[in-house]
Structures are given as C-alpha cells and as structure tokens.
Design a protein around this motif. Sequence first.
Motif, PDB file in Angstrom:
ATOM      1  N   ILE A  21       0.850  -1.186   0.000  1.00 50.89           N
ATOM      2  CA  ILE A  21       0.000   0.000   0.000  1.00 50.89           C
ATOM      3  C   ILE A  21       0.888   1.239   0.000  1.00 50.89           C
ATOM      4  O   ILE A  21       1.777   1.374   0.847  1.00 50.89           O
ATOM      5  CB  ILE A  21      -0.914   0.013   1.242  1.00 50.89           C
ATOM      6  N   LEU A  22       0.674   2.142  -0.971  1.00 51.62           N
ATOM      7  CA  LEU A  22       1.458   3.372  -1.020  1.00 51.62           C
ATOM      8  C   LEU A  22       0.991   4.339   0.060  1.00 51.62           C
ATOM      9  O   LEU A  22      -0.192   4.691   0.143  1.00 51.62           O
ATOM     10  CB  LEU A  22       1.319   4.029  -2.393  1.00 51.62           C
ATOM     11  N   THR A  23       1.926   4.763   0.875  1.00 52.62           N
ATOM     12  CA  THR A  23       1.603   5.691   1.956  1.00 52.62           C
ATOM     13  C   THR A  23       1.071   7.017   1.422  1.00 52.62           C
ATOM     14  O   THR A  23       0.156   7.620   1.996  1.00 52.62           O
ATOM     15  CB  THR A  23       2.853   5.927   2.825  1.00 52.62           C
ATOM     16  N   SER A  24       1.651   7.459   0.299  1.00 54.75           N
ATOM     17  CA  SER A  24       1.235   8.752  -0.262  1.00 54.75           C
ATOM     18  C   SER A  24      -0.215   8.749  -0.725  1.00 54.75           C
ATOM     19  O   SER A  24      -0.826   9.813  -0.878  1.00 54.75           O
ATOM     20  CB  SER A  24       2.135   9.111  -1.450  1.00 54.75           C
ATOM     21  N   GLY A  25      -0.785   7.553  -0.928  1.00 52.00           N
ATOM     22  CA  GLY A  25      -2.167   7.470  -1.397  1.00 52.00           C
ATOM     23  C   GLY A  25      -3.177   7.194  -0.304  1.00 52.00           C
ATOM     24  O   GLY A  25      -4.369   6.990  -0.580  1.00 52.00           O
ATOM     25  N   ILE A  26      -2.738   7.163   0.952  1.00 54.52           N
ATOM     26  CA  ILE A  26      -3.657   6.877   2.064  1.00 54.52           C
ATOM     27  C   ILE A  26      -4.402   8.145   2.479  1.00 54.52           C
ATOM     28  O   ILE A  26      -3.788   9.182   2.768  1.00 54.52           O
ATOM     29  CB  ILE A  26      -2.905   6.305   3.277  1.00 54.52           C
ATOM     30  N   ASP A  27      -5.726   8.071   2.521  1.00 54.00           N
ATOM     31  CA  ASP A  27      -6.568   9.186   2.994  1.00 54.00           C
ATOM     32  C   ASP A  27      -6.792   8.998   4.500  1.00 54.00           C
ATOM     33  O   ASP A  27      -7.428   8.027   4.921  1.00 54.00           O
ATOM     34  CB  ASP A  27      -7.888   9.182   2.232  1.00 54.00           C
ATOM     35  N   SER A  89      -2.473  -3.188  13.780  1.00 58.38           N
ATOM     36  CA  SER A  89      -2.769  -3.508  12.389  1.00 58.38           C
ATOM     37  C   SER A  89      -3.811  -2.525  11.884  1.00 58.38           C
ATOM     38  O   SER A  89      -4.728  -2.151  12.609  1.00 58.38           O
ATOM     39  CB  SER A  89      -3.297  -4.940  12.268  1.00 58.38           C
ATOM     40  N   ALA A  90      -3.643  -2.106  10.610  1.00 58.59           N
ATOM     41  CA  ALA A  90      -4.561  -1.127  10.036  1.00 58.59           C
ATOM     42  C   ALA A  90      -5.571  -1.798   9.121  1.00 58.59           C
ATOM     43  O   ALA A  90      -5.281  -2.791   8.459  1.00 58.59           O
ATOM     44  CB  ALA A  90      -3.777  -0.069   9.258  1.00 58.59           C
ATOM     45  N   ASN A  91      -6.774  -1.236   9.071  1.00 60.36           N
ATOM     46  CA  ASN A  91      -7.832  -1.689   8.162  1.00 60.36           C
ATOM     47  C   ASN A  91      -7.977  -0.620   7.075  1.00 60.36           C
ATOM     48  O   ASN A  91      -8.328   0.523   7.352  1.00 60.36           O
ATOM     49  CB  ASN A  91      -9.147  -1.851   8.923  1.00 60.36           C
ATOM     50  N   PHE A  92      -7.646  -0.974   5.829  1.00 61.60           N
ATOM     51  CA  PHE A  92      -7.686  -0.030   4.718  1.00 61.60           C
ATOM     52  C   PHE A  92      -8.823  -0.366   3.757  1.00 61.60           C
ATOM     53  O   PHE A  92      -9.050  -1.533   3.435  1.00 61.60           O
ATOM     54  CB  PHE A  92      -6.366  -0.064   3.929  1.00 61.60           C
ATOM     55  N   GLN A  93      -9.496   0.654   3.292  1.00 65.07           N
ATOM     56  CA  GLN A  93     -10.450   0.490   2.203  1.00 65.07           C
ATOM     57  C   GLN A  93      -9.711   0.794   0.897  1.00 65.07           C
ATOM     58  O   GLN A  93      -9.153   1.866   0.721  1.00 65.07           O
ATOM     59  CB  GLN A  93     -11.636   1.452   2.348  1.00 65.07           C
ATOM     60  N   VAL A  94      -9.690  -0.189  -0.023  1.00 64.26           N
ATOM     61  CA  VAL A  94      -8.993  -0.029  -1.296  1.00 64.26           C
ATOM     62  C   VAL A  94      -9.835   0.835  -2.225  1.00 64.26           C
ATOM     63  O   VAL A  94     -10.977   0.517  -2.521  1.00 64.26           O
ATOM     64  CB  VAL A  94      -8.713  -1.391  -1.955  1.00 64.26           C
ATOM     65  N   LEU A  95      -9.257   1.934  -2.720  1.00 61.04           N
ATOM     66  CA  LEU A  95      -9.948   2.833  -3.641  1.00 61.04           C
ATOM     67  C   LEU A  95      -9.441   2.687  -5.077  1.00 61.04           C
ATOM     68  O   LEU A  95     -10.207   2.664  -6.019  1.00 61.04           O
ATOM     69  CB  LEU A  95      -9.781   4.289  -3.181  1.00 61.04           C
ATOM     70  N   GLU A  96      -8.130   2.581  -5.223  1.00 57.06           N
ATOM     71  CA  GLU A  96      -7.535   2.391  -6.556  1.00 57.06           C
ATOM     72  C   GLU A  96      -6.326   1.488  -6.428  1.00 57.06           C
ATOM     73  O   GLU A  96      -5.637   1.488  -5.406  1.00 57.06           O
ATOM     74  CB  GLU A  96      -7.109   3.736  -7.167  1.00 57.06           C
ATOM     75  N   MET A  97      -6.058   0.737  -7.519  1.00 51.36           N
ATOM     76  CA  MET A  97      -4.878  -0.127  -7.543  1.00 51.36           C
ATOM     77  C   MET A  97      -4.251  -0.066  -8.935  1.00 51.36           C
ATOM     78  O   MET A  97      -4.898   0.333  -9.912  1.00 51.36           O
ATOM     79  CB  MET A  97      -5.239  -1.561  -7.163  1.00 51.36           C
ATOM     80  N   SER A  98      -2.983  -0.449  -9.037  1.00 51.28           N
ATOM     81  CA  SER A  98      -2.270  -0.364 -10.307  1.00 51.28           C
ATOM     82  C   SER A  98      -1.289  -1.527 -10.443  1.00 51.28           C
ATOM     83  O   SER A  98      -0.690  -1.966  -9.451  1.00 51.28           O
ATOM     84  CB  SER A  98      -1.502   0.961 -10.397  1.00 51.28           C
ATOM     85  N   ASP A  99      -1.144  -2.010 -11.697  1.00 54.91           N
ATOM     86  CA  ASP A  99      -0.138  -3.044 -11.970  1.00 54.91           C
ATOM     87  C   ASP A  99       1.056  -2.456 -12.723  1.00 54.91           C
ATOM     88  O   ASP A  99       1.816  -3.175 -13.365  1.00 54.91           O
ATOM     89  CB  ASP A  99      -0.749  -4.194 -12.769  1.00 54.91           C
ATOM     90  N   ASP A 100       1.235  -1.146 -12.634  1.00 55.38           N
ATOM     91  CA  ASP A 100       2.371  -0.466 -13.257  1.00 55.38           C
ATOM     92  C   ASP A 100       3.678  -1.057 -12.716  1.00 55.38           C
ATOM     93  O   ASP A 100       3.918  -1.080 -11.511  1.00 55.38           O
ATOM     94  CB  ASP A 100       2.307   1.033 -12.932  1.00 55.38           C
ATOM     95  N   LYS A 101       4.529  -1.523 -13.632  1.00 56.68           N
ATOM     96  CA  LYS A 101       5.779  -2.171 -13.225  1.00 56.68           C
ATOM     97  C   LYS A 101       6.711  -1.226 -12.483  1.00 56.68           C
ATOM     98  O   LYS A 101       7.534  -1.662 -11.682  1.00 56.68           O
ATOM     99  CB  LYS A 101       6.484  -2.744 -14.457  1.00 56.68           C
TER     100      LYS A 101
END
Length: 330
Positions: A21-27, A89-101
Amino acid sequence: MSKGKRVRISNESVNCYGARILTSGIDLAQYQRNPVLLYMHERGKVVGLVKDLKVEGQDVTGELVFDEATDLSRQLKKQWEFGSVKMVSANFQVLEMSDDKQLLAEGQQRPTVTKSKLIEVSVVDIGGNDDAIVLTHEGKTISLSAGQDSIDGVLPLLDNVSKTPLKNKEMELKDLAIKLGLKETATEAEVNEKLASLSLAAGKVTALETQVQTLQAQQQAVELAAVTRAVETAIAEKRLAAGMKDHFVELGKKLGLEQLNLTLSAMQPQGKITATLHRTDKGNIVADPQDYSKYEKLSAVPANVMMDLHDNHHDEFVRLYKAEYGFEPA
C-alpha cells in the motif's frame, strides 16, 4: 487516559501475499475525525484511540491511548506497557490499484494499492505478521489471513510474476554463481564482486583490442606507403611503365615489400627507342616484333615493352605472371 508510546501503523513494505500500500495514497482525513482503536479488528471492542497521527516518509505512525473503560482496555494497557502486546494492524479500504511495473517492489506479486482510506486501527496479538493486515474493497472486508481465495478476489496475482519470487531469486543466484566459477553457496555480494571484476577485465580487453586495431591500421598505412614508393621508384628508373603502377601496388600488398623489391630489381630499365626499331627494304621504320615466348618469367621482360605485353599479348602476360608469382593475376 494514559498516553502510550509511538507505534508504526503502516508502511510501503510488501506483505506476505505480495501486495503493498502506497503511503502517499492513504486518505487519513476520515479516520482522524474518529481515530478509534479496536481489538483484533472487531466492531464493538473499542479499547481507546490513536493520537498524534503522522506521516513520516513511508511510515504512518501514531500514539495509542487506552480508555480503560472496560476490563479488556485495562488488560491491554497493562500488556502494552509490559510488552507482551506491542503491535497494531490497520484496516484499509482499497480505492484504486495499479499493476504499473514502475511501482512494483522486489518480491511483489499483486497490484499496488495506490489510493486507500484508513478505516480503523487495532491492537493485535501477532501484528508483526503481515497476515494481520485487513483490506476493505467494494463494501467487503477481507483479511489476508482468511486465505488465498479471499485476497485473490481483491488483489489478483499479476501476470508473469512467479508465486515464489524469493525462491526463484535464490535459484537464479545459485545458477549465476556456478556459471561464474564460484561455489553454489556464494552470497549475492560475492557474485556482484565477481561480476564487477569480470566487467573490469572485459573493459581492459576491449581497450587492448582497440589499441591493437589502431596499431595494425598504422602498420598497414606504413607498408602501403613503402610499396607505393618502391613502385614509383621503379617507374622513375624506367623499369616499369607508369600505366602498371596500380597493378604492382596491389601486387606488393599481397606479396609484401621484400618480394616486390626483388621483382622490380630484376626488371630491365627501358632502352632507347632506336634499339627496338629497324628500317625495312622500302625505307619504312617499324618496330621489331616482340617474341615473348622466349621469356621464362615476368621480371625478365624489358620495362619498355611491359605495357605491350600486358595490353596486346594477354595470354603470354598471364603465363609469365604465374611463372613469377605462382598464381594468375586478378
């Protein structure tokens, strides 16, 4: 309420299922309005809250405060201070994901969660294990510890990514070590050191090859200049007709300067034209006919008739050339 020590809630490391999970994308906005602290992600088991939530680099950290309103909260507070319970432990709601290499980290097998929302933070008994992470997606909560099918439904495996990247890397390292002449137990540092050594050696070889090629080109230029001078000298001494220059230069390139000089030195200088003319009974001055069959090799032919031999008696020229050099002219 008693203030607790700061703890890391999340970072960008790859979990055991190969996701991160990217930290920069966490709301964090919604959670900060109600920074609830649960026990084992169970609704109804509120044991306190998280204060002073911060993003520090790739880490999300905070300070746990137990409300001591329940026996469970008081128990967890004592265990937290003692150290027998020390992970969250954190509970995250997934909003967007990417398979960018470009976003993939080493060992990652599933898409990167680029945008998410922090729902709640829980005190857990085995939070050091990545299985303690909880994800929520499209209204469904999925615990990574719930099994392979559960996580596959949210974060499917990426295409062309091995399910055992670490094992594959170890096998690749072992094979590479053997190919480099090292023991199969060689470490990555030893393999890299060997590769660096070979790269340095290869660079030296390339430099030497370039130097050799330069010297060879210079040597060829010197030899060609010497051959050209020898032929031009023979022309100036009337041993060779000027029109034969290119032919004998090529010959010198094939045979070498020593053999060329030997051939040119055997050629007779051009005589006076009166030596090759005679007057007929009718008073006409004509050139004496040449009998080239009497010569055994090319160097025996006088220079003043070499062009006549080459241009007008080709068969004889080929015969004498082959007798001189052992092969027919090109």
